[in-house]
Scaffold this active site. Structure first.
Site, PDB file in Angstrom:
ATOM      1  N   HIS A 185      19.559  26.619  46.615  1.00  0.00           N
ATOM      2  CA  HIS A 185      20.730  26.964  47.424  1.00  0.00           C
ATOM      3  C   HIS A 185      21.224  28.366  47.091  1.00  0.00           C
ATOM      4  O   HIS A 185      21.683  29.106  47.967  1.00  0.00           O
ATOM      5  CB  HIS A 185      21.842  25.935  47.194  1.00  0.00           C
ATOM      6  CG  HIS A 185      22.668  25.681  48.411  1.00  0.00           C
ATOM      7  ND1 HIS A 185      23.468  24.588  48.571  1.00  0.00           N
ATOM      8  CD2 HIS A 185      22.817  26.391  49.557  1.00  0.00           C
ATOM      9  CE1 HIS A 185      24.072  24.627  49.747  1.00  0.00           C
ATOM     10  NE2 HIS A 185      23.690  25.712  50.358  1.00  0.00           N
ATOM     11  N   HIS A 186      21.159  28.750  45.822  1.00  0.00           N
ATOM     12  CA  HIS A 186      21.586  30.086  45.418  1.00  0.00           C
ATOM     13  C   HIS A 186      20.633  31.153  45.952  1.00  0.00           C
ATOM     14  O   HIS A 186      21.063  32.248  46.331  1.00  0.00           O
ATOM     15  CB  HIS A 186      21.649  30.183  43.892  1.00  0.00           C
ATOM     16  CG  HIS A 186      22.671  29.283  43.270  1.00  0.00           C
ATOM     17  ND1 HIS A 186      22.837  29.163  41.906  1.00  0.00           N
ATOM     18  CD2 HIS A 186      23.589  28.449  43.822  1.00  0.00           C
ATOM     19  CE1 HIS A 186      23.807  28.299  41.643  1.00  0.00           C
ATOM     20  NE2 HIS A 186      24.273  27.851  42.794  1.00  0.00           N
TER      21      HIS A 186
END
Length: 236
Positions: A58-59
């Site tokens: 997600h990052h």
């Protein structure tokens, strides 16, 4: 805290990953960019050694990375989850995979699985979707990985599904057995992806013939246990 952790243990990829993410959120670009290169070097080494990278999928979507680098990170993350799933008991499937094409007069059983059927952006976006299915064609199942009982979104989603199960206290093999042996779901939709509360191990054990990623994670899952990503040009 992340800085203190790194001072105590300079080679601490997980702490560095969280620090880089925090610096991104507060727009501290100069330090973020310097530490990001250090973090990516650590992640590259982790992947080469067959370990799960500390960079969260997600990052990675908000970092200045080439799409191929995002895919490489995500695939390595998926392999790490697969290794963890290998340590779990196997589900006791008593029925084969449901046939993708239901028989004459049978509706398609579609299951939505999420930990966020409560006070969460996903519920704000999705809470009306479940009740809007064409019930002559689809039989709708909801599977809650975290209990938000009593929350208005929980109540609305539960009412919008023909079948709603709180499986938050179930172990992974038990959830798989419910999906395959009891509900015989044709399409299983992962509304978490690589976000908090996900139970991707369920999908690794392939309880449904078609498994889809939607809404919760706007990128590839990098895994062969997810067949489709529902998206659009803007998101991807």
């Amino acid at each position: 805290y992340y800085r203190q952790a790194i001072q105590c243990r300079p080679h601490f990829p997980d702490a560095l990953s969280d620090l880089v993410h925090c610096l991104t959120l507060v727009c501290s670009w100069t330090e973020r960019n310097r530490l990001l290169q250090q973090l990516l070097g650590m992640a590259k080494q982790q992947i080469a050694e067959g370990r799960m990278p500390s960079v969260q999928p997600h990052h990675s979507l908000i970092y200045p990375l080439a799409p191929t680098d995002v895919v490489t990170l995500t695939q390595a993350f998926a392999r790490g989850i697969e290794r963890m799933a290998d340590q779990l008991p196997r589900p006791n499937y008593t029925l084969p995979l449901a046939k993708w094409r239901p028989g004459m007069g049978q509706r398609i059983r579609i299951g939505y699985m999420s930990s966020d059927f409560g006070d969460h952006p996903l519920s704000q976006l999705m809470q009306s979707v479940f009740e809007l299915h064409d019930r002559t064609r689809f039989e709708v199942f909801g599977y809650a990985l975290t209990s938000h009982a009593g929350h208005p979104a929980w109540v609305k989603i539960k009412q919008g599904c023909e079948h709603f199960r709180d499986v938050s206290q179930k172990k992974t093999p038990e959830i798989c057995e419910i999906l395959r042996n009891e509900d015989q779901v044709h399409i299983l939709v992962n509304l978490n992806g690589y976000t908090k509360g996900a139970r991707n191990e369920v999908f690794i054990f392939r309880p449904a013939p078609v498994q889809v990623s939607y809404m919760g994670f706007p990128g590839t899952m990098g895994a062969d246990w997810v067949d489709y990503l529902i998206t659009d040009y803007t998101v991807t």
